[in-house]
Design an enzyme around this catalytic site. Structure first.
Site, PDB file in Angstrom:
ATOM      1  N   VAL A  80       1.261  -5.165 -13.245  1.00 36.49           N
ATOM      2  CA  VAL A  80       0.268  -4.149 -13.591  1.00 36.49           C
ATOM      3  C   VAL A  80      -0.145  -3.503 -12.277  1.00 36.49           C
ATOM      4  CG1 VAL A  80      -2.015  -3.719 -14.576  1.00 36.49           C
ATOM      5  CG2 VAL A  80      -0.485  -5.402 -15.634  1.00 36.49           C
ATOM      6  N   SER A  81       0.082  -2.208 -12.159  1.00 34.45           N
ATOM      7  CA  SER A  81      -0.112  -1.514 -10.882  1.00 34.45           C
ATOM      8  C   SER A  81      -1.574  -1.534 -10.442  1.00 34.45           C
ATOM      9  CB  SER A  81       0.360  -0.064 -10.982  1.00 34.45           C
ATOM     10  OG  SER A  81       1.735   0.007 -11.240  1.00 34.45           O
TER      11      SER A  81
END
Length: 412
Positions: A80-81
């Site tokens: 998840v960035s």
């Protein structure tokens, strides 16, 4: 350690998550990452902890990426960035209510933000090649009450999703080695395509819009790192060990005689200074790296651990070049400007007897200073496959599969 994915979560924990999310949104606004009320509202409406359910609340709301899967060698397969990068991508993308959006690379969190931005009148399709990733995205979206708001597909994103094309916006959330013709074909005539693109081994975020029949153009160039794309469009970037503590990263199309390059760098390096001085606050390194990658035919990024290597590469990697027979090599470096606090001078370290190699690189730095410093960065031109090269813009042709790409630096 409890998280809000637990079945008997308390009201206090719910309130804590909302407070942490508000702190995150406020920090992103102060940093200039969130620039519109709409994006701020989307972040507030999207509880990030539901998309990273295996960690604590405080960790979930840190402005950092969160790994979600690795292979047997520890290589990152999905994540998840970081919120700052997610926000910047949304700035580039500028999705509007009613838009149809294709996300290539799933995770759930970004798709949830996109849904809030396009609203019930819009549509979000998210595709990923990895069934583990898509199943996880479905679970997280369900936990957020959005299981029916986003269409999740498992397939190779290099092909896009033609059944819902054209898309007003296409957002690629994995590091791409090329611009796929299918993405261009599925983009609306007034659409925006946002891609974290590998440009000669450098990760840069670009936004492209149609610019005539069979031609798209744009820029942006925010440095970024993403999990590499898999499948047919997998990255060709390679990293080779040179000596203990020193590696070189090159595009797969770049010819490389590794043994000869190692011998060159094993010689004593001689610095050549350019006279180009910059202030630390200018943050010129990303644009200089991109400029050097454009002007050099032989190009790689030198990566050094200063605890193990005497090479004076810059932190995070520095442009490296070599001559035709690899008997000499040169790389960009910097030193503090004498008597000028916070200012630095660009230079080159040359290994081997080919001094012209170093002088040419120094002259390239001076050309950037003279003709491009402080001006708009390069323009990326993308053309339909089969376009006559004579009809393309002048500049650096990026050799890789997919749609032809040319990088051009405008002059004043």
């Amino acid at each position: 350690m409890s998280t809000l994915s637990d079945p008997n979560v308390t009201d206090e924990q719910t309130a804590e998550a909302a407070e942490l999310n508000e702190h995150l949104v406020s920090a992103l606004k102060r940093a200039g990452r969130i620039t519109t009320p709409e994006v701020g509202a989307a972040f507030r409406a999207t509880p990030r902890h539901l998309f990273v359910p295996d960690i604590g609340l405080a960790e979930a709301y840190k402005d950092d990426y969160q790994p979600t899967d690795r292979d047997g060698d520890g290589q990152l397969l999905s994540s998840v960035s970081a919120p700052w990068l997610v926000a910047e991508m949304l700035n580039y993308l500028h999705p509007l209510p009613g838009h149809s959006v294709l996300e290539i690379g799933s995770g759930g969190y970004n798709a949830a933000l996109l849904h809030h931005l396009v609203g019930d009148g819009g549509a979000v399709t998210s595709i990923d090649i990895d069934p583990v990733v898509t199943e996880r995205a479905r679970r997280c979206l369900k936990a957020a009450g959005l299981e029916d708001a986003v269409r999740i597909l498992t397939a190779d994103g290099a092909h896009g999703v033609p059944d819902a094309a054209p898309y007003d916006r296409i957002e690629v959330t994995v590091q791409a080695a090329a611009i796929e013709q299918t993405w261009l074909d599925q983009l609306a005539s007034d659409g925006v395509l946002v891609v974290p693109l590998r440009v000669r081994g450098l990760g840069r975020l670009v936004a492209l819009t149609p610019d005539g029949e069979g031609h798209w153009s744009g820029g942006g160039w925010l440095p970024c790192g993403f999990v590499a794309m898999r499948g047919e469009a997998a990255s060709s970037t390679q990293v080779h060990t040179l000596t203990p503590g020193a590696r070189v990263r090159v595009d797969g199309a770049q010819p490389l005689n590794l043994e000869a390059l190692v011998r060159s760098l094993d010689t004593t390096g001689a610095p050549v200074w350019s006279g180009v001085e910059v202030d630390a606050s200018e943050r010129t390194r990303p644009v200089v790296d991109l400029w050097v990658a454009t002007v050099l035919d032989a190009y790689g990024t030198l990566l050094v651990d200063p605890k193990q290597s005497v090479l004076r590469a810059l932190p995070g990697g520095t442009p490296l070049t070599w001559n035709a027979d690899f008997s000499a090599a040169a790389y960009v470096t910097m030193r503090p400007a004498e008597g000028k606090n916070g200012r630095y001078e660009y230079g080159v370290v040359v290994h081997g007897e080919d001094h012209a190699l170093g002088e040419a690189l120094v002259e390239g730095l001076r050309e950037w200073d003279r003709d491009h410093r402080g001006r708009p960065g390069p323009v990326l031109h993308v053309y339909s496959q089969g376009t006559d090269p004579a009809a393309m813009a002048p500049g650096r042709r990026l050799e890789r599969p997919g749609a032809p790409m040319v990088l051009t630096w405008p002059r004043a």
